[in-house]
Design a protein around this motif. Sequence first.
Motif, PDB file in Angstrom:
ATOM      1  N   ILE A  24      -2.030 -14.239   2.663  1.00 39.86           N
ATOM      2  CA  ILE A  24      -1.609 -13.656   1.374  1.00 39.86           C
ATOM      3  C   ILE A  24      -2.453 -12.179   1.354  1.00 39.86           C
ATOM      4  CG2 ILE A  24      -3.191 -14.767  -0.192  1.00 39.86           C
ATOM      5  CD1 ILE A  24       0.212 -13.399  -0.903  1.00 39.86           C
ATOM      6  N   ASN A  25      -3.639 -12.293   1.434  1.00 41.36           N
ATOM      7  CA  ASN A  25      -4.558 -10.810   1.468  1.00 41.36           C
ATOM      8  C   ASN A  25      -4.039  -9.688   2.215  1.00 41.36           C
ATOM      9  OD1 ASN A  25      -6.139 -11.690  -0.763  1.00 41.36           O
ATOM     10  ND2 ASN A  25      -7.267 -13.028   0.770  1.00 41.36           N
ATOM     11  N   GLU A  26      -3.766 -10.173   3.596  1.00 33.54           N
ATOM     12  CA  GLU A  26      -3.262  -9.206   4.542  1.00 33.54           C
ATOM     13  C   GLU A  26      -1.730  -8.764   4.146  1.00 33.54           C
ATOM     14  OE1 GLU A  26      -0.947  -8.036   7.990  1.00 33.54           O
ATOM     15  OE2 GLU A  26      -0.917 -10.119   7.235  1.00 33.54           O
ATOM     16  N   ARG A  27      -1.231  -9.799   3.920  1.00 34.63           N
ATOM     17  CA  ARG A  27       0.583  -9.469   3.456  1.00 34.63           C
ATOM     18  C   ARG A  27       0.380  -8.399   2.226  1.00 34.63           C
ATOM     19  NH1 ARG A  27       4.969  -8.199   5.060  1.00 34.63           N
ATOM     20  NH2 ARG A  27       6.952  -9.484   4.547  1.00 34.63           N
ATOM     21  N   LEU A  28      -0.315  -8.787   1.349  1.00 38.54           N
ATOM     22  CA  LEU A  28      -0.398  -7.754   0.256  1.00 38.54           C
ATOM     23  C   LEU A  28      -0.548  -6.323   0.558  1.00 38.54           C
ATOM     24  CD1 LEU A  28       0.359  -7.619  -2.826  1.00 38.54           C
ATOM     25  CD2 LEU A  28      -2.226  -8.213  -3.287  1.00 38.54           C
ATOM     26  N   ILE A  29      -1.511  -6.202   1.575  1.00 39.93           N
ATOM     27  CA  ILE A  29      -1.871  -4.843   2.093  1.00 39.93           C
ATOM     28  C   ILE A  29      -0.791  -4.245   2.589  1.00 39.93           C
ATOM     29  CG2 ILE A  29      -3.354  -3.724   3.722  1.00 39.93           C
ATOM     30  CD1 ILE A  29      -5.720  -5.802   2.916  1.00 39.93           C
ATOM     31  N   ARG A  30      -0.098  -5.052   3.685  1.00 41.22           N
ATOM     32  CA  ARG A  30       1.115  -4.482   4.330  1.00 41.22           C
ATOM     33  C   ARG A  30       2.160  -4.034   3.498  1.00 41.22           C
ATOM     34  NH1 ARG A  30       2.409  -9.301   8.176  1.00 41.22           N
ATOM     35  NH2 ARG A  30       4.506  -8.323   8.110  1.00 41.22           N
ATOM     36  N   HIS A  31       2.412  -5.016   2.154  1.00 41.33           N
ATOM     37  CA  HIS A  31       3.498  -4.350   1.202  1.00 41.33           C
ATOM     38  C   HIS A  31       2.923  -3.120   0.577  1.00 41.33           C
ATOM     39  CE1 HIS A  31       5.985  -7.921   1.246  1.00 41.33           C
ATOM     40  NE2 HIS A  31       5.055  -8.721   0.689  1.00 41.33           N
ATOM     41  N   LYS A  42       9.562   0.639  -1.329  1.00 43.00           N
ATOM     42  CA  LYS A  42       9.785   1.563  -2.027  1.00 43.00           C
ATOM     43  C   LYS A  42       8.821   1.896  -3.229  1.00 43.00           C
ATOM     44  CE  LYS A  42      14.692  -0.015  -2.020  1.00 43.00           C
ATOM     45  NZ  LYS A  42      15.535  -0.847  -2.601  1.00 43.00           N
ATOM     46  N   ALA A  43       7.663   1.266  -3.164  1.00 40.39           N
ATOM     47  CA  ALA A  43       6.537   1.189  -4.078  1.00 40.39           C
ATOM     48  C   ALA A  43       5.284   1.030  -3.219  1.00 40.39           C
ATOM     49  CB  ALA A  43       6.737   0.570  -5.141  1.00 40.39           C
ATOM     50  N   LYS A  44       4.623   1.489  -3.851  1.00 38.14           N
ATOM     51  CA  LYS A  44       2.895   1.203  -3.217  1.00 38.14           C
ATOM     52  C   LYS A  44       2.007   0.493  -4.282  1.00 38.14           C
ATOM     53  CE  LYS A  44       3.272   4.416   0.551  1.00 38.14           C
ATOM     54  NZ  LYS A  44       4.325   3.599   1.082  1.00 38.14           N
ATOM     55  N   ASP A  45       2.508  -0.024  -5.452  1.00 40.83           N
ATOM     56  CA  ASP A  45       1.682  -0.669  -6.522  1.00 40.83           C
ATOM     57  C   ASP A  45       1.864  -1.961  -6.563  1.00 40.83           C
ATOM     58  OD1 ASP A  45       4.225  -0.240  -7.655  1.00 40.83           O
ATOM     59  OD2 ASP A  45       3.473   0.251  -9.640  1.00 40.83           O
ATOM     60  N   TRP A  46       2.280  -2.632  -5.524  1.00 40.69           N
ATOM     61  CA  TRP A  46       2.432  -4.110  -5.690  1.00 40.69           C
ATOM     62  C   TRP A  46       1.154  -4.896  -5.955  1.00 40.69           C
ATOM     63  CZ3 TRP A  46       7.530  -5.619  -5.698  1.00 40.69           C
ATOM     64  CH2 TRP A  46       8.371  -4.732  -5.342  1.00 40.69           C
ATOM     65  N   GLU A  47       1.416  -5.809  -6.813  1.00 38.86           N
ATOM     66  CA  GLU A  47       0.432  -6.675  -7.394  1.00 38.86           C
ATOM     67  C   GLU A  47       0.513  -8.250  -7.291  1.00 38.86           C
ATOM     68  OE1 GLU A  47      -0.975  -6.534 -11.631  1.00 38.86           O
ATOM     69  OE2 GLU A  47      -0.589  -4.420 -11.355  1.00 38.86           O
ATOM     70  N   LEU A  48      -0.284  -8.967  -6.870  1.00 39.51           N
ATOM     71  CA  LEU A  48      -0.205 -10.580  -6.779  1.00 39.51           C
ATOM     72  C   LEU A  48      -0.147 -11.004  -8.193  1.00 39.51           C
ATOM     73  CD1 LEU A  48       0.214 -12.701  -5.057  1.00 39.51           C
ATOM     74  CD2 LEU A  48      -2.127 -13.235  -5.204  1.00 39.51           C
ATOM     75  N   LYS A  49       1.092 -11.430  -8.799  1.00 41.31           N
ATOM     76  CA  LYS A  49       1.087 -12.158 -10.103  1.00 41.31           C
ATOM     77  C   LYS A  49       1.181 -13.777  -9.990  1.00 41.31           C
ATOM     78  CE  LYS A  49       1.479  -8.778 -12.523  1.00 41.31           C
ATOM     79  NZ  LYS A  49       0.699  -8.327 -13.589  1.00 41.31           N
ATOM     80  N   TRP A  50       1.548 -14.487  -8.638  1.00 41.88           N
ATOM     81  CA  TRP A  50       1.528 -15.849  -8.873  1.00 41.88           C
ATOM     82  C   TRP A  50       1.720 -16.275  -7.302  1.00 41.88           C
ATOM     83  CZ3 TRP A  50       4.975 -19.231  -6.445  1.00 41.88           C
ATOM     84  CH2 TRP A  50       5.214 -20.620  -7.039  1.00 41.88           C
ATOM     85  N   LYS A  51       0.915 -17.442  -7.198  1.00 34.98           N
ATOM     86  CA  LYS A  51       0.967 -17.877  -5.754  1.00 34.98           C
ATOM     87  C   LYS A  51       0.909 -19.512  -5.829  1.00 34.98           C
ATOM     88  CE  LYS A  51      -3.862 -17.580  -4.765  1.00 34.98           C
ATOM     89  NZ  LYS A  51      -5.101 -17.185  -3.861  1.00 34.98           N
TER      90      LYS A  51
END
Length: 86
Positions: A24-31, A42-51
Amino acid sequence: MSFTTYIIYSQTLDRYYIGSTEDINERLIRHNNGNGSTYTKKAKDWELKWKREHETRADAMSLEFSIKKKKSRKYIEYLISKSNLE
């Protein structure tokens, strides 16, 4: 080894994205670097809200597709409201 179904949010787009991954950490960086899906570029401000963690990739993907199939922002926000991430 575990797999994660996750929901991320972009304030810029006011949109949620549902996915599954092994890291999940690597995937969020890639997003956030534009190396995620076409949808998240389309955005560079994705943040994890639920897992939610799973033992198998199949279980993680099954939950991902189940959430996506509902096509419901209210359901996504309900899941997030029950999350212990924040």
